[in-house]
Design an enzyme around this catalytic site. Structure first.
Site, PDB file in Angstrom:
ATOM      1  N   GLU A  80       5.336  -1.476   8.436  1.00  0.00           N
ATOM      2  CA  GLU A  80       4.039  -1.452   9.129  1.00  0.00           C
ATOM      3  C   GLU A  80       3.120  -2.523   8.549  1.00  0.00           C
ATOM      4  O   GLU A  80       3.037  -2.670   7.330  1.00  0.00           O
ATOM      5  CB  GLU A  80       3.415  -0.063   8.941  1.00  0.00           C
ATOM      6  N   LYS A  94      -3.658   6.116  15.529  1.00  0.00           N
ATOM      7  CA  LYS A  94      -4.688   6.786  14.733  1.00  0.00           C
ATOM      8  C   LYS A  94      -5.840   7.134  15.663  1.00  0.00           C
ATOM      9  O   LYS A  94      -6.488   6.235  16.214  1.00  0.00           O
ATOM     10  CB  LYS A  94      -5.189   5.866  13.615  1.00  0.00           C
ATOM     11  N   ASP A 106       4.557   0.146   4.169  1.00  0.00           N
ATOM     12  CA  ASP A 106       3.301  -0.317   4.762  1.00  0.00           C
ATOM     13  C   ASP A 106       2.641  -1.256   3.756  1.00  0.00           C
ATOM     14  O   ASP A 106       1.904  -0.813   2.884  1.00  0.00           O
ATOM     15  CB  ASP A 106       2.368   0.853   5.091  1.00  0.00           C
ATOM     16  N   LYS A 109       3.235  10.061  10.316  1.00  0.00           N
ATOM     17  CA  LYS A 109       2.909   9.524   8.997  1.00  0.00           C
ATOM     18  C   LYS A 109       1.708  10.304   8.495  1.00  0.00           C
ATOM     19  O   LYS A 109       0.608  10.155   9.020  1.00  0.00           O
ATOM     20  CB  LYS A 109       2.586   8.034   9.151  1.00  0.00           C
ATOM     21  N   GLU A 120      -3.296   9.402  -0.877  1.00  0.00           N
ATOM     22  CA  GLU A 120      -2.445  10.113   0.079  1.00  0.00           C
ATOM     23  C   GLU A 120      -1.396  10.983  -0.599  1.00  0.00           C
ATOM     24  O   GLU A 120      -0.448  11.449   0.031  1.00  0.00           O
ATOM     25  CB  GLU A 120      -1.796   9.107   1.034  1.00  0.00           C
ATOM     26  N   SER A 126      -6.338   7.728   5.193  1.00  0.00           N
ATOM     27  CA  SER A 126      -6.342   8.033   3.757  1.00  0.00           C
ATOM     28  C   SER A 126      -7.430   9.043   3.402  1.00  0.00           C
ATOM     29  O   SER A 126      -7.281   9.836   2.474  1.00  0.00           O
ATOM     30  CB  SER A 126      -6.497   6.760   2.929  1.00  0.00           C
ATOM     31  N   GLN A 146       0.797  -1.223   0.000  1.00  0.00           N
ATOM     32  CA  GLN A 146       0.000   0.000   0.000  1.00  0.00           C
ATOM     33  C   GLN A 146       0.836   1.283   0.000  1.00  0.00           C
ATOM     34  O   GLN A 146       0.454   2.265  -0.615  1.00  0.00           O
ATOM     35  CB  GLN A 146      -0.915  -0.012   1.230  1.00  0.00           C
TER      36      GLN A 146
END
Length: 426
Positions: A285, A337, A242, A388, A205, A367, A163
């Protein structure tokens, strides 16, 4: 003077054009705080629940009127008149009011919007920045940015299975230098991709989403761009991945649709170890899927002493899942998050637990973002040393970077750039 006199929720749009919740909290002294809630595309099964309306006649069912109604009605009725500086007490009240384990009744998007706006209002009342209000006088560490310059997986329409491919300017002296470094590499990469005949469209992103056949091909392009921009891979700029591997973990195997390969759990761990050996990769990640506990232990034992292994879907910013991971030797870092757990207090508790266990913490966007820059302040408030928040394009990503530039300028000589020391777990 810091009593809550009004809470106003509204439905706004995020960076993907989907509805999300924004909340204003107004205090008795006229102070006001505003927060907008982000939303993820690749979401962990154990995240707090984002409440959507499910009414297909509006926004294809993705409206958030129910969450907004909860903010303006039930939530305001419960906490109106309370002291905004009692963050932990109010967050606990919101959790109890919801009454579910995953905040599914009122919606984590409703609860989080209120929780973050509350902190902003209290900071505004005291006339201090949010990072200072949350983190106190010791909040002064500017984080190393993990800049997602190549997108794949569910964040892009291309065959790359992983990703995110990120650069981390670990060898520079200041955050502003790190941002300049990232921008120069980003624009160099654009030129190199164009030269090779690849498109330079960007993903959710802000990173490029070229049609490349494998993770190795993406990493090779990035390595070339780092050198061409005048930096040294590994010394000035490290790499981070990630894979978001939960997305392609099927029936106990890792199915790489883009590459046309299937890897067993052991082969997946070995593949990650080889990538970390072949390239200057310092952080991976979600290299293993959220329920692949065997794989997480395997990869942690294999490369956990030399590479930061970040649990996102594995931990979902949840202290119960984090504690279990710590006990069983899974990962050595947690992605933070705010919308995975739903309140500021619970977010800070996850960071604290990670620190006590010797794990690192990485503050993260989603995202689906907005112009809200709260996570920039939280990265400094917690001194976590890593953030991030996407690529070097799209204003929803730049908003966080620009806020960090402001904070660095505000702190002046007190500001300290985390640099390579941010990766203390390895």
């Amino acid at each position: 003077m810091t009593a809550i006199v009004d809470i106003i929720g509204r439905e706004i749009l995020d960076s993907r054009g989907n509805p999300t919740v924004e909340v204003d909290v107004v205090l008795e002294d006229g102070a006001m705080g505003r927060a907008a809630v982000p939303s993820g595309a690749s979401t962990g099964a154990y995240e707090a629940v984002e409440l959507r309306d499910g009414d297909n006649s509006r926004y294809h069912g993705k409206g958030v009127r129910k969450a907004v109604d909860a903010v303006n009605g039930e939530i305001f009725d419960a906490i109106g008149g309370m002291d905004a500086e009692q963050q932990a007490q109010i967050d606990e009240t919101l959790i109890e009011l919801d009454g579910t384990a995953n905040k599914g009744r009122l919606g984590a998007n409703a609860i989080l919007g209120v929780s973050l706006a509350l902190a902003r209002a209290a900071a505004d009342s005291l006339d201090i920045p949010l990072y200072r209000y949350v983190g106190g006088v010791t909040a002064r560490t500017l984080p190393v940015p993990m800049m997602n310059i190549v997108n794949g997986g569910v964040h892009a329409d291309n065959p790359i299975d992983f990703q995110e491919f990120m650069i981390m300017p670990v060898g520079v002296q200041t955050f502003s230098d790190a941002l300049r470094c990232g921008s120069e590499i980003f624009h160099t990469l654009r030129s190199e991709l164009k030269k090779a005949g690849h498109n330079t469209n960007v993903g959710d992103e802000g990173g490029f989403a070229p049609d490349l056949p494998s993770a190795g091909a993406a990493l090779d392009f990035i390595m070339g761009a780092i050198v061409k921009a005048g930096y040294r891979p590994g010394d000035d700029v490290a790499l981070a991945l990630d894979p978001a591997s939960t997305e392609f973990f099927k029936d106990g195997k890792y199915v790489y649709g883009g590459e046309g390969k299937t890897r067993s759990i052991e082969e997946q761990a070995q593949y990650l170890a080889k990538l970390a050996s072949d390239y200057p990769i310092v952080s991976i990640e979600d290299g293993m899927a959220e329920d692949d506990f065997e794989g997480w232990k395997l990869v942690t034992d294999m490369i956990g002493k030399t590479c930061q292994l970040v649990g996102d879907d594995l931990f979902v910013t949840n202290v119960t899942r984090l504690a279990d991971g710590i006990r069983n030797g899974r990962a050595n870092s947690i992605l933070i998050k705010v919308n995975q757990i739903g309140t500021l207090t619970e977010t800070l508790a996850a960071v604290e637990m990670a620190y006590k266990a010797g794990y690192t913490a990485v503050m993260s966007h989603r995202s689906g973002e907005t112009e809200d820059s709260t996570i920039a302040d939280l990265a400094v408030a917690t001194n976590c040393g890593q953030i991030k928040t996407g690529s070097l394009s799209r204003s929803d990503r730049a908003a966080k970077y620009n806020q960090l530039l402001r904070i660095e300028q505000q702190l002046g000589a007190q500001a300290k750039y985390a640099g390579r020391a941010a990766l203390k777990a390895v």
